[in-house]
Design a protein around this motif. Structure first.
Motif, mmCIF file in Angstrom:
data_model
loop_
_atom_site.group_PDB
_atom_site.id
_atom_site.type_symbol
_atom_site.label_atom_id
_atom_site.label_comp_id
_atom_site.label_asym_id
_atom_site.label_seq_id
_atom_site.Cartn_x
_atom_site.Cartn_y
_atom_site.Cartn_z
ATOM 1 N N THR A 82 0.831 -1.205 0.000
ATOM 2 C CA THR A 82 0.000 0.000 0.000
ATOM 3 C C THR A 82 0.869 1.259 0.000
ATOM 4 O OG1 THR A 82 -1.737 -1.170 1.185
ATOM 5 C CG2 THR A 82 -1.819 1.224 1.229
ATOM 6 N N ALA A 83 1.905 1.266 0.822
ATOM 7 C CA ALA A 83 2.803 2.418 0.888
ATOM 8 C C ALA A 83 3.542 2.627 -0.428
ATOM 9 C CB ALA A 83 3.799 2.232 2.029
ATOM 10 N N THR A 84 3.909 1.536 -1.089
ATOM 11 C CA THR A 84 4.598 1.635 -2.374
ATOM 12 C C THR A 84 3.709 2.262 -3.436
ATOM 13 O OG1 THR A 84 5.948 -0.282 -1.854
ATOM 14 C CG2 THR A 84 5.746 0.304 -4.176
ATOM 15 N N VAL A 85 2.477 1.793 -3.516
ATOM 16 C CA VAL A 85 1.543 2.333 -4.509
ATOM 17 C C VAL A 85 1.218 3.788 -4.201
ATOM 18 C CG1 VAL A 85 -0.799 2.138 -5.432
ATOM 19 C CG2 VAL A 85 0.577 0.086 -5.086
ATOM 20 N N LEU A 86 0.984 4.096 -2.937
ATOM 21 C CA LEU A 86 0.675 5.477 -2.545
ATOM 22 C C LEU A 86 1.862 6.403 -2.823
ATOM 23 C CD1 LEU A 86 -1.320 7.427 -1.257
ATOM 24 C CD2 LEU A 86 -0.386 6.792 0.965
ATOM 25 N N SER A 144 4.220 6.011 -5.063
ATOM 26 C CA SER A 144 4.342 6.195 -6.514
ATOM 27 C C SER A 144 3.315 7.183 -7.041
ATOM 28 C CB SER A 144 4.174 4.854 -7.224
ATOM 29 O OG SER A 144 5.223 4.001 -6.901
ATOM 30 N N ALA A 145 2.088 7.091 -6.537
ATOM 31 C CA ALA A 145 1.030 7.997 -6.985
ATOM 32 C C ALA A 145 1.345 9.439 -6.592
ATOM 33 C CB ALA A 145 -0.314 7.566 -6.400
ATOM 34 N N VAL A 146 1.814 9.640 -5.378
ATOM 35 C CA VAL A 146 2.161 10.994 -4.928
ATOM 36 C C VAL A 146 3.330 11.537 -5.738
ATOM 37 C CG1 VAL A 146 3.073 12.321 -2.984
ATOM 38 C CG2 VAL A 146 1.216 10.712 -2.617
ATOM 39 N N GLY A 147 4.343 10.715 -5.978
ATOM 40 C CA GLY A 147 5.483 11.152 -6.783
ATOM 41 C C GLY A 147 5.087 11.537 -8.196
ATOM 42 N N ASP A 148 4.216 10.748 -8.798
ATOM 43 C CA ASP A 148 3.736 11.074 -10.145
ATOM 44 C C ASP A 148 2.944 12.376 -10.139
ATOM 45 O OD1 ASP A 148 4.909 8.913 -11.309
ATOM 46 O OD2 ASP A 148 3.083 7.706 -11.388
ATOM 47 N N ALA A 149 2.103 12.562 -9.131
ATOM 48 C CA ALA A 149 1.285 13.773 -9.067
ATOM 49 C C ALA A 149 2.148 15.018 -8.875
ATOM 50 C CB ALA A 149 0.269 13.657 -7.935
ATOM 51 N N LEU A 150 3.161 14.923 -8.032
ATOM 52 C CA LEU A 150 4.017 16.083 -7.788
ATOM 53 C C LEU A 150 4.966 16.363 -8.953
ATOM 54 C CD1 LEU A 150 4.916 15.539 -4.025
ATOM 55 C CD2 LEU A 150 3.304 17.181 -4.995
ATOM 56 N N GLY A 151 5.324 15.341 -9.706
ATOM 57 C CA GLY A 151 6.259 15.527 -10.815
ATOM 58 C C GLY A 151 5.613 15.915 -12.131
ATOM 59 N N ALA A 152 4.292 15.785 -12.230
ATOM 60 C CA ALA A 152 3.600 16.059 -13.493
ATOM 61 C C ALA A 152 3.828 17.474 -14.018
ATOM 62 C CB ALA A 152 2.110 15.768 -13.357
ATOM 63 N N PRO A 153 3.765 18.522 -13.190
ATOM 64 C CA PRO A 153 3.995 19.868 -13.739
ATOM 65 C C PRO A 153 5.378 20.036 -14.358
ATOM 66 C CG PRO A 153 3.031 20.026 -11.553
ATOM 67 C CD PRO A 153 3.378 18.586 -11.777
ATOM 68 N N PHE A 154 6.364 19.338 -13.831
ATOM 69 C CA PHE A 154 7.718 19.455 -14.367
ATOM 70 C C PHE A 154 7.911 18.584 -15.597
ATOM 71 C CE2 PHE A 154 7.849 20.101 -9.769
ATOM 72 C CZ PHE A 154 8.280 21.414 -9.745
ATOM 73 N N GLU A 155 7.255 17.452 -15.596
ATOM 74 C CA GLU A 155 7.412 16.515 -16.705
ATOM 75 C C GLU A 155 6.644 16.966 -17.945
ATOM 76 O OE1 GLU A 155 6.867 11.744 -17.581
ATOM 77 O OE2 GLU A 155 6.492 12.536 -15.584
ATOM 78 N N PHE A 156 5.458 17.497 -17.760
ATOM 79 C CA PHE A 156 4.605 17.843 -18.895
ATOM 80 C C PHE A 156 4.449 19.347 -19.111
ATOM 81 C CE2 PHE A 156 3.064 13.682 -17.345
ATOM 82 C CZ PHE A 156 3.417 12.939 -18.454
ATOM 83 N N GLY A 157 5.144 20.162 -18.316
ATOM 84 C CA GLY A 157 5.068 21.612 -18.473
ATOM 85 C C GLY A 157 5.922 22.095 -19.634
ATOM 86 N N GLU A 158 5.807 23.360 -19.924
ATOM 87 C CA GLU A 158 6.600 23.971 -20.990
ATOM 88 C C GLU A 158 8.074 24.000 -20.592
ATOM 89 O OE1 GLU A 158 5.663 25.112 -24.011
ATOM 90 O OE2 GLU A 158 3.686 24.284 -23.596
#
Length: 50
Positions: free
Chosen positions: A8-12, A14-28
């Motif tokens: 559960t901690a691993t999945v959570l 990963s989800a938090v890391g993806d959510a926090l990294g999205a603006p940097f990964e997909f931003g201009e």
């Protein structure tokens, strides 16, 4: 900590890391120019990690 808690901690995590990294990964490119500063400075006689 049993396997269910660890899974559960691993999945959570990963989800938090993806959510926090999205603006940097997909931003201009070049849109983020800020710097990150440590909230509490580490004393010079003590290592930052360890």
């Amino acid at each position: 900590m049993d396997r269910t808690d660890r899974a559960t901690a691993t999945v959570l995590g990963s989800a938090v890391g993806d959510a926090l990294g999205a603006p940097f990964e997909f931003g201009e490119p070049g849109a983020y120019t800020g710097t990150v500063q440590q909230a509490t400075p580490t004393p010079p006689h003590r290592p930052a990690f360890g």
